[in-house]
Design a protein around this motif. Structure first.
Motif, PDB file in Angstrom:
ATOM      1  N   PRO A 146     -12.118  -4.874   4.817  1.00 54.80           N
ATOM      2  CA  PRO A 146     -10.818  -4.352   4.379  1.00 54.80           C
ATOM      3  C   PRO A 146     -10.805  -2.829   4.417  1.00 54.80           C
ATOM      4  O   PRO A 146     -11.848  -2.165   4.352  1.00 54.80           O
ATOM      5  CB  PRO A 146     -10.693  -4.876   2.944  1.00 54.80           C
ATOM      6  N   ASP A 147      -9.630  -2.276   4.531  1.00 53.39           N
ATOM      7  CA  ASP A 147      -9.456  -0.822   4.583  1.00 53.39           C
ATOM      8  C   ASP A 147      -9.474  -0.271   3.163  1.00 53.39           C
ATOM      9  O   ASP A 147      -8.434   0.030   2.570  1.00 53.39           O
ATOM     10  CB  ASP A 147      -8.143  -0.485   5.285  1.00 53.39           C
ATOM     11  N   THR A 148     -10.673  -0.158   2.605  1.00 55.66           N
ATOM     12  CA  THR A 148     -10.891   0.392   1.266  1.00 55.66           C
ATOM     13  C   THR A 148     -12.193   1.189   1.301  1.00 55.66           C
ATOM     14  O   THR A 148     -12.984   1.051   2.244  1.00 55.66           O
ATOM     15  CB  THR A 148     -11.016  -0.717   0.201  1.00 55.66           C
TER      16      THR A 148
ATOM     17  N   ASN B  35      -9.916  -8.831  -1.350  1.00 53.75           N
ATOM     18  CA  ASN B  35      -8.762  -8.955  -0.453  1.00 53.75           C
ATOM     19  C   ASN B  35      -8.162 -10.335  -0.673  1.00 53.75           C
ATOM     20  O   ASN B  35      -8.623 -11.328  -0.101  1.00 53.75           O
ATOM     21  CB  ASN B  35      -9.169  -8.771   1.006  1.00 53.75           C
TER      22      ASN B  35
ATOM     23  N   LYS C 248      -6.008  -7.223   9.538  1.00 50.81           N
ATOM     24  CA  LYS C 248      -6.998  -6.154   9.541  1.00 50.81           C
ATOM     25  C   LYS C 248      -7.365  -5.829  10.989  1.00 50.81           C
ATOM     26  O   LYS C 248      -7.372  -6.713  11.856  1.00 50.81           O
ATOM     27  CB  LYS C 248      -8.248  -6.568   8.766  1.00 50.81           C
TER      28      LYS C 248
ATOM     29  N   VAL D 231      -6.693  -5.665  -3.207  1.00 53.04           N
ATOM     30  CA  VAL D 231      -5.740  -5.383  -2.140  1.00 53.04           C
ATOM     31  C   VAL D 231      -5.231  -6.687  -1.534  1.00 53.04           C
ATOM     32  O   VAL D 231      -5.800  -7.766  -1.755  1.00 53.04           O
ATOM     33  CB  VAL D 231      -6.378  -4.506  -1.043  1.00 53.04           C
ATOM     34  N   LYS D 232      -4.186  -6.564  -0.768  1.00 50.71           N
ATOM     35  CA  LYS D 232      -3.638  -7.702  -0.014  1.00 50.71           C
ATOM     36  C   LYS D 232      -3.436  -7.247   1.421  1.00 50.71           C
ATOM     37  O   LYS D 232      -2.451  -6.620   1.766  1.00 50.71           O
ATOM     38  CB  LYS D 232      -2.316  -8.178  -0.635  1.00 50.71           C
ATOM     39  N   GLN D 233      -4.418  -7.559   2.270  1.00 47.38           N
ATOM     40  CA  GLN D 233      -4.406  -7.140   3.668  1.00 47.38           C
ATOM     41  C   GLN D 233      -4.569  -8.366   4.563  1.00 47.38           C
ATOM     42  O   GLN D 233      -5.669  -8.681   5.007  1.00 47.38           O
ATOM     43  CB  GLN D 233      -5.524  -6.121   3.917  1.00 47.38           C
TER      44      GLN D 233
ATOM     45  N   LEU E  18      -1.431  -0.616  12.668  1.00 46.77           N
ATOM     46  CA  LEU E  18      -2.859  -0.594  12.377  1.00 46.77           C
ATOM     47  C   LEU E  18      -3.669  -0.283  13.630  1.00 46.77           C
ATOM     48  O   LEU E  18      -4.672   0.444  13.576  1.00 46.77           O
ATOM     49  CB  LEU E  18      -3.295  -1.938  11.792  1.00 46.77           C
TER      50      LEU E  18
ATOM     51  N   THR F  50     -14.445  -4.934  -3.404  1.00 50.67           N
ATOM     52  CA  THR F  50     -13.087  -5.064  -2.876  1.00 50.67           C
ATOM     53  C   THR F  50     -12.706  -6.537  -2.877  1.00 50.67           C
ATOM     54  O   THR F  50     -13.458  -7.386  -2.376  1.00 50.67           O
ATOM     55  CB  THR F  50     -12.977  -4.511  -1.449  1.00 50.67           C
TER      56      THR F  50
ATOM     57  N   VAL G  66       3.347  -4.570  11.725  1.00 56.09           N
ATOM     58  CA  VAL G  66       2.190  -4.165  10.926  1.00 56.09           C
ATOM     59  C   VAL G  66       0.963  -4.000  11.819  1.00 56.09           C
ATOM     60  O   VAL G  66       0.221  -3.010  11.722  1.00 56.09           O
ATOM     61  CB  VAL G  66       1.910  -5.200   9.821  1.00 56.09           C
TER      62      VAL G  66
END
Length: 338
Positions: free
Chosen positions: A95-97, A105, A247, A242-244, A280, A103, A276
């Motif tokens: 995830p993008d964190t 997701n 990805k 988060v809610k991704q 990305l 994390t 989306v």
């Protein structure tokens, strides 16, 4: 899909027999890469040894039920026959964190824990399946932290949950003592989120609900996973929720996309998913839009099986000679192209 021999499948089974091996990934050598790989095989498979269900297979390999069902759309969830081939997960896009702490997701029912780097050991990430809150008890989003750890917790059901159970003819006591039927399991991590949100284990009655949207908002894990996490993370550990569902990430100059279905109660169109995804992809390529097969992208956003798909391969970045002015104490050198 290439079906391997029974011997090769046996090797796979023995290779991931240990719990740590089933959840531990070495981070890519290139810090800009974000695709992690568990097995050498692009499509790892296992041959079941007896009649069972897909949730049984998921339990054995510490995968979530939703995850394994998506990867095996042609396999009967409740009747997997002896010697039938079942596909397992392999690659995942991080995830993008920040790569610190935990994390969650929730879009993929999966957690990522980045343990502190140890001297002489390559950086790692631990990944665990978990259950999340159903539509009317949504798991909250945002950055928080672990504020308390409890072993063998008693459960004090909130009044709202007691009313719900009473309405369904299943009244709850004011306190559920520790034990095999305690919904919190044997370990609990309390988050700094108003409302009493937790990361916890599960009771023997709901163990096959891991990797599904079934909780009252808390994050539920397999017993061995929560035990490992409980013993690894200290109070104060940051937690990113988060809610991704989509990805994008690199691995060895190949760009991958990973797409998951919408959660219950949410619905986005293919056009919205494409919008989306394109943003990305552009972000991942330094705000450039590479030339890639749009059909592959559309297929990934339609199938939504959570399996990373290669979209684009760029030329390897090579070390380029750079002329350095003389007379300033420099002797010349090489810099990596960017």
């Amino acid at each position: 899909m290439k079906v391997r021999s029974l011997f090769a499948c046996s090797i796979l089974l023995s290779a991931i027999g240990g719990i740590a091996n089933a959840t531990t990934y070495t981070l890519p050598e290139n810090s800009n890469d974000s695709v992690i790989t568990q097995f050498h095989d692009d499509v790892p498979l296992t041959r079941v040894e007896q009649n069972e269900t897909l949730p049984d297979v998921a339990r054995r390999f510490l995968l979530g039920q939703t995850e394994i069902v998506r990867l095996n759309p042609d396999v009967d969830r409740w009747q997997v026959k002896k010697d039938e081939i079942v596909r397992l997960s392999n690659r995942r896009i991080l995830p993008d964190t920040p790569h610190e702490g935990i994390t969650l997701n929730i879009a993929e029912y999966r957690m990522y824990y980045y343990p502190p780097t140890q001297k002489g050991v390559a950086p790692q990430v631990m990944s665990y399946a978990h259950g999340i809150g159903r539509q009317d008890w949504k798991t909250p989003l945002g950055k928080t932290s672990i504020v308390q750890k409890v072993k063998d917790p008693a459960w004090h059901p909130p009044e709202s949950i007691r009313r719900e159970h009473a309405a369904n003819g299943d009244p709850l006591p004011a306190v559920v003592q520790p034990g095999p039927h305690n919904p919190l399991g044997a370990y609990m991590l309390h988050l700094a989120v108003p409302g009493g949100y937790l990361i916890h284990g599960t009771d023997i009655d709901k163990i096959y609900g891991i990797g599904m949207q079934i909780t009252h908002g808390c994050v539920r894990m397999y017993p061995e996973d929560i035990e490992a996490l409980y013993n690894s993370v200290p109070v104060g550990t940051p937690v990113y929720m988060v809610k991704q569902p989509i990805k994008v990430g690199w691995l060895d100059n190949t760009l991958y996309i990973e797409a998951h279905p919408d959660l219950e109660g949410e619905e986005t169109t293919l056009e919205q998913k494409l919008d989306v995804a394109l943003k990305l992809i552009q972000k991942a390529d330094s705000q450039n839009m590479p030339e890639f097969d749009r059909g592959v992208l559309k297929q990934a956003l339609t199938v939504l099986d959570g399996n990373p798909v290669a979209l684009y391969q760029r030329l390897p970045q090579k070390a380029l000679p750079v002329s350095v002015p003389t007379g300033h104490g420099s002797k010349g050198g090489y810099y990596h192209g960017v």
